[in-house]
Design an enzyme around this catalytic site. Structure first.
Site, short mmCIF file in Angstrom:
data_model
loop_
_atom_site.label_atom_id
_atom_site.label_comp_id
_atom_site.label_asym_id
_atom_site.label_seq_id
_atom_site.Cartn_x
_atom_site.Cartn_y
_atom_site.Cartn_z
N LYS A 141 0.77 -1.08 0.06
CA LYS A 141 0.16 0.00 0.07
C LYS A 141 0.87 1.29 0.00
CE LYS A 141 -4.37 0.66 2.46
NZ LYS A 141 -4.91 0.58 3.82
C1 E4P Z 1 -8.25 1.60 3.98
O1 E4P Z 1 -7.49 0.97 3.45
C2 E4P Z 1 -7.84 2.36 5.30
O2 E4P Z 1 -7.16 1.38 5.92
C3 E4P Z 1 -9.18 2.55 6.10
O3 E4P Z 1 -10.35 2.11 5.48
C4 E4P Z 1 -9.18 3.79 6.57
O4 E4P Z 1 -10.51 4.19 7.33
P1 E4P Z 1 -10.69 5.27 8.64
O5 E4P Z 1 -11.07 6.63 7.57
O6 E4P Z 1 -11.89 4.62 9.14
O7 E4P Z 1 -9.43 5.38 9.30
#
Ligand code: E4P
Length: 218
Positions: free
Chosen positions: A84
């Site tokens: 990522k």
């Molecule tokens: C996605 O890959 C992220 O890990 C996640 O969905 C972020 O979510 P949040 O806005 O609740 O932190």
């Protein structure tokens, strides 16, 4: 639609796998920190031992060379690791290099359709629009996903859309209605998907009627 679990918690991952709703996992540095994990490598290996679906592990480096070397290290941890990277100029440049090396990239922190277009052009395997965080600032997060679907359909891009930052069953419903490839869902929202007060009420009535009938016949 595929269901990924958005967590670094092993119990949640194990539970979702047992129920049969685990097509993959996404993590990020905040989710790792929530579990008290500073060095994510061991945890990524543990997650990959539970699921053979894609497991996103996020780099900490923000400049090109650091991103690329961290990405190679992460992707060597297991066959199903997806690296990522943040959607920055360096993240896009790293994506192109990594995609050419056969490393799958999930471009994250995506808040505009043009960022998603760049992700596809760079060769990202996945793109993660954050719907909840857009809703938090008064925008319509799911509208972003609709726009990305239109753009990717126009040009037949194969980059898969992971609807991220999901906060409620409504996000999952809208993602499914518009045909998003994947929703990455917090465990507590997965549990909410199965719940309906009329299901509970109906079940209680069935059990009560059955008990009454048994009492009559005894
Ligand atoms: C996605 O890959 C992220 O890990 C996640 O969905 C972020 O979510 P949040 O806005 O609740 O932190």
């Amino acid at each position: 639609m595929k269901f990924f679990l958005d967590t670094a918690n092993l119990d949640e991952i194990q539970k979702a796998a047992s129920i049969g709703f685990l097509d993959g996992v996404t993590t990020n540095p905040s989710l790792m920190a929530k579990e008290g994990i500073g060095d994510q490598e061991q945890r990524i290996k543990e997650i990959c031992a539970i699921t053979s679906g894609p497991v996103s592990a996020e780099v900490i480096a923000t400049e090109l060379d650091g991103m690329i070397s961290e990405a190679h290290k992460l992707s060597s941890l297991a066959h199903n690791v997806v690296v990522k990277l943040p959607l920055t100029v360096s993240g896009l440049e790293a994506t192109k290099t990594l995609a050419n090396d056969g490393v799958k990239v999930n471009l994250t922190l995506v808040f505009s359709p043009l960022q998603a277009l760049l992700a596809a052009k760079a060769g990202a395997a996945y793109v993660s629009p954050f719907v909840g965080r857009l809703d938090d600032v008064g925008e319509d997060g799911m509208r972003l996903v609709e726009e990305i679907i239109s753009i990717y359909t126009n040009y037949a891009y194969e980059t898969e859309i992971i609807v991220a930052s999901i906060r409620s069953p409504q996000h999952v419903l809208r993602a499914a209605l518009i045909g998003a490839d994947i929703s990455t869902i917090p465990f507590k929202v997965i549990a909410q998907l199965a719940q309906h007060p009329l299901t509970d009420k109906g079940l209680a009535a069935f059990l009560e009627d059955h008990a009454k009938a048994q009492a009559k016949n005894s």
